[in-house]
Design an enzyme around this catalytic site. Structure first.
Site, short mmCIF file in Angstrom:
data_model
loop_
_atom_site.label_atom_id
_atom_site.label_comp_id
_atom_site.label_asym_id
_atom_site.label_seq_id
_atom_site.Cartn_x
_atom_site.Cartn_y
_atom_site.Cartn_z
N LYS A 1 0.83 -1.20 0.00
CA LYS A 1 0.00 0.00 0.00
C LYS A 1 0.87 1.25 0.00
O LYS A 1 0.59 2.21 -0.71
CB LYS A 1 -0.93 -0.02 1.23
CG LYS A 1 -2.02 -1.08 1.11
CD LYS A 1 -2.76 -1.32 2.42
CE LYS A 1 -3.73 -2.48 2.26
NZ LYS A 1 -4.41 -2.83 3.54
N GLN B 1 -4.52 -1.22 9.79
CA GLN B 1 -4.38 -2.56 9.20
C GLN B 1 -4.99 -3.63 10.11
O GLN B 1 -4.69 -3.69 11.29
CB GLN B 1 -2.90 -2.85 8.93
CG GLN B 1 -2.64 -4.17 8.23
CD GLN B 1 -3.22 -4.22 6.81
OE1 GLN B 1 -3.16 -3.26 6.04
NE2 GLN B 1 -3.81 -5.35 6.46
N ASP C 1 -10.92 2.98 4.20
CA ASP C 1 -11.30 1.58 4.04
C ASP C 1 -12.81 1.40 3.96
O ASP C 1 -13.30 0.34 3.58
CB ASP C 1 -10.78 0.75 5.24
CG ASP C 1 -9.46 0.07 4.93
OD1 ASP C 1 -9.19 -0.20 3.75
OD2 ASP C 1 -8.71 -0.22 5.89
#
Ligand code: NAP
Length: 288
Positions: free
Chosen positions: A53, A97, A120
């Site tokens: 990422k 994460q 997200d």
């Protein structure tokens, strides 16, 4: 005839290129989109995802900061970090994460992220917007899959779509997005009876189970579009999807590989969401 294999890498490269005009509009205002990535602990798979990422950010002109926290970090300390990032005007997107260490409640952390910075799309406000069909941030993996289906011209209206898996990050939002496009959607999970009978009805089958080669050729309708979300590490170190690729490609019409399918699209959608968050933070029009 074997299935056509969908090139997720090429599509992801196109998607990443399409955020450039947004980055340029921001640059004209002296703004660089900024993504904060919070990683708690040293899970090797998470470290790899985070590295990918961060590299994708660098390739697309998005500034990224890694906030590495110890595996035994207290929930309160992680929440403090998120709140600090919520307040930081240089940070337009925050990604925590998953999975988080056991002592931390993931739902509490996700809820602490400002919905506008929730790249997200896991904040209840964004998930609620998805349920209600309102504008919000859509989770990256299902959003990327919808773009893959659109790019391949897969017809959804009136077709049968089966989603294998009901997680909040993949299965449930996937089902909602397919429903929005007028597919007739069935969601399967570990308690689903006669699973193969259900999956064999699918014109579009999305597998998000987390079990290597779980979907066999006998579970697939001839000519179906099969999307493999799974990322499973085999004993020999190689990656395998949730679909038995070699067998299913003989039955399906369209199939995504692992690696090189859904994964790169997920990362590209993250970049897209981060640039969008930056554009919206200064009142600019978002990306398409
Ligand atoms: P998850 O939270 O573990 O959910 C797995 C789902 O599969 C659950 O709903 C579970 O049912 C269902 N399931 C498990 N065993 C089953 C069985 N025998 N029959 C039918 N359903 C079964 O996983 P996730 O986070 O959604 O991720 C799924 C996979 O996608 C993983 O391999 C993950 O690594 C991968 N992934 C890839 C990307 C990417 O970008 N490529 C992104 C996210 C995730 P229950 O709800 O009944 O337990």
């Amino acid at each position: 005839m074997p299935a056509r294999i969908l090139d997720g890498k090429a599509l992801a490269a196109q998607l990443r290129a399409s955020v450039k005009p947004g980055v340029e509009r921001l640059a004209a205002r002296s703004i660089r989109p900024g993504l904060a990535v919070v990683l708690a602990g040293e899970d090797p798979a998470s470290q790899t995802y985070v590295r990918n990422k961060i590299k994708a950010c660098a390739d697309t002109g998005v500034h990224s900061d890694l906030h590495q926290l110890p595996g035994d970090v207290a929930e309160a300390a992680l929440l403090d970090r998120v709140r600090m990032l919520n307040q930081d005007p240089r940070v337009h997107g925050i990604l925590v994460q998953m999975p988080l260490p056991k002592q931390i409640r993931a739902a509490t952390v996700l809820e602490a992220i400002s919905p506008a910075k929730d790249v997200d799309g896991f904040h209840p406000a964004n998930l609620g917007a998805l349920v209600a069909g309102l504008a919000g941030v859509v989770p990256c993996t299902p959003a990327g899959i919808m773009r893959m289906l659109a790019a391949e011209g897969v017809v959804l209206e009136g077709r049968s779509a089966v989603v294998l898996g009901r997680s909040t990050i993949v299965g449930k939002p996937m089902a909602l997005l397919l429903l929005q496009r007028d597919a007739t959607v069935t969601v399967c999970h570990s308690r689903t009876a006669r699973l193969a009978d259900v999956t064999r009805q699918a014109d579009v089958l999305v597998a998000a189970v987390g079990r290597a080669r779980f979907v066999t050729a006998a579970m697939v309708k001839p000519g179906a579009c099969v999307i493999d979300v799974g990322v499973n590490r085999l004993e020999d170190g190689r990656l395998a999807g949730d679909v038995d690729f070699a067998a299913v490609r003989e039955v399906a019409g369209l199939l995504t590989p692992v690696p090189g399918g859904v994964g790169p699209m997920t990362v590209a959608m993250l970049i897209h969401n981060a640039v969008n968050a930056a554009l919206r933070s200064c009142g600019e029009r978002g990306l398409d």
